[in-house]
Design a protein around this motif. Sequence first.
Motif, PDB file in Angstrom:
ATOM      1  N   LYS A   1       0.827  -1.212   0.000  1.00  0.00           N
ATOM      2  CA  LYS A   1       0.000   0.000   0.000  1.00  0.00           C
ATOM      3  C   LYS A   1       0.860   1.261   0.000  1.00  0.00           C
ATOM      4  O   LYS A   1       0.507   2.269  -0.614  1.00  0.00           O
ATOM      5  CB  LYS A   1      -0.952   0.000   1.185  1.00  0.00           C
ATOM      6  CG  LYS A   1      -0.299   0.076   2.548  1.00  0.00           C
ATOM      7  CD  LYS A   1      -1.370   0.135   3.645  1.00  0.00           C
ATOM      8  CE  LYS A   1      -0.723   0.243   5.025  1.00  0.00           C
ATOM      9  NZ  LYS A   1      -1.767   0.309   6.098  1.00  0.00           N
TER      10      LYS A   1
ATOM     11  N   LYS B   1       1.121   3.922  -3.196  1.00  0.00           N
ATOM     12  CA  LYS B   1       0.854   5.348  -2.984  1.00  0.00           C
ATOM     13  C   LYS B   1       2.013   6.192  -3.505  1.00  0.00           C
ATOM     14  O   LYS B   1       1.796   7.208  -4.186  1.00  0.00           O
ATOM     15  CB  LYS B   1       0.637   5.628  -1.502  1.00  0.00           C
ATOM     16  CG  LYS B   1       0.307   7.082  -1.198  1.00  0.00           C
ATOM     17  CD  LYS B   1       0.045   7.292   0.286  1.00  0.00           C
ATOM     18  CE  LYS B   1      -0.288   8.764   0.571  1.00  0.00           C
ATOM     19  NZ  LYS B   1      -0.544   8.986   2.025  1.00  0.00           N
TER      20      LYS B   1
ATOM     21  N   ARG C   1       1.916   8.670  -6.894  1.00  0.00           N
ATOM     22  CA  ARG C   1       2.256  10.098  -6.815  1.00  0.00           C
ATOM     23  C   ARG C   1       3.098  10.517  -8.010  1.00  0.00           C
ATOM     24  O   ARG C   1       2.831  11.554  -8.637  1.00  0.00           O
ATOM     25  CB  ARG C   1       3.009  10.367  -5.516  1.00  0.00           C
ATOM     26  CG  ARG C   1       3.605  11.770  -5.410  1.00  0.00           C
ATOM     27  CD  ARG C   1       4.575  11.837  -4.225  1.00  0.00           C
ATOM     28  NE  ARG C   1       5.236  13.126  -4.151  1.00  0.00           N
ATOM     29  CZ  ARG C   1       4.849  14.126  -3.378  1.00  0.00           C
ATOM     30  NH1 ARG C   1       3.779  14.003  -2.611  1.00  0.00           N
ATOM     31  NH2 ARG C   1       5.515  15.267  -3.359  1.00  0.00           N
TER      32      ARG C   1
END
Length: 255
Positions: free
Chosen positions: A239, A243, A247
């Motif tokens: 996770k 993320k 980005r």
Amino acid sequence: MNKFALDTMKIKSDWFREGKSNMYKNMGRDEGLDLYLQLFRFRIHQGDFNEHIFHTSLLELQRCTSINRRRRDKYLSIGKLKSMLLKLEDLGVIKIHTYNFENLIGNELLIIQATDTPDTERINDKDKIADDSFYIPVRFDLIDYMYSELKFTSREVSFFILLSMYGMRKGNSKTTMKINNMKIRLGTRNEKITEMLIKLNESGLIYTVIMSEGNKTRFEHYMCRSLDKLEEFKKESKKYRDKFLRRYAEDKDSK
């Protein structure tokens, strides 16, 4: 190609210090460091794991240099290999014990000793470390995995070793080193640091946690310490890696 003769070894953290005494940059950056690492394929068995003697030849060592080239079918020339070894000797990293080294052409026995190793002593299963000998642990199973499975170059390998530096000093696997600091220590550009962080997150060898503090953003980087734990590490970190990678995918799409 010979396997690495040790599971792990240590290099001095000071090799990545800032300023003109940065050994990493003085030895030729990633290719110089990697040549030093490749010597450990030829380490002879000894009782003291802090002392390293290597028995090889220029031709044997040359065969290992294809993995730290940008083109993997290209070896360092014998002349280039000799000049790099002489540079390492001039810097005090190694000592060449073979007589008339300059006249070697390939097959002759080459005896080399590592001479800039951390001064540590094992007491009660812990390392007692001299003041100038804080070290970075180098796990050869991870190094071999990065080359043979991930097809990384010595650039990514050197970067991973740098990331391991502060985790070792603090007794964990985390570093909060800023990108600008990484850039200075490696002698590269911010863009290259970001590219390598993305590659290492994609591989699962590290995960980067994005920390928001008001209007500021900082990053924490966690490194896998053992190949045996890699799959578990990848699952637990998915996770955070997703993320972080999302980005930069969004940044790229917005340009």
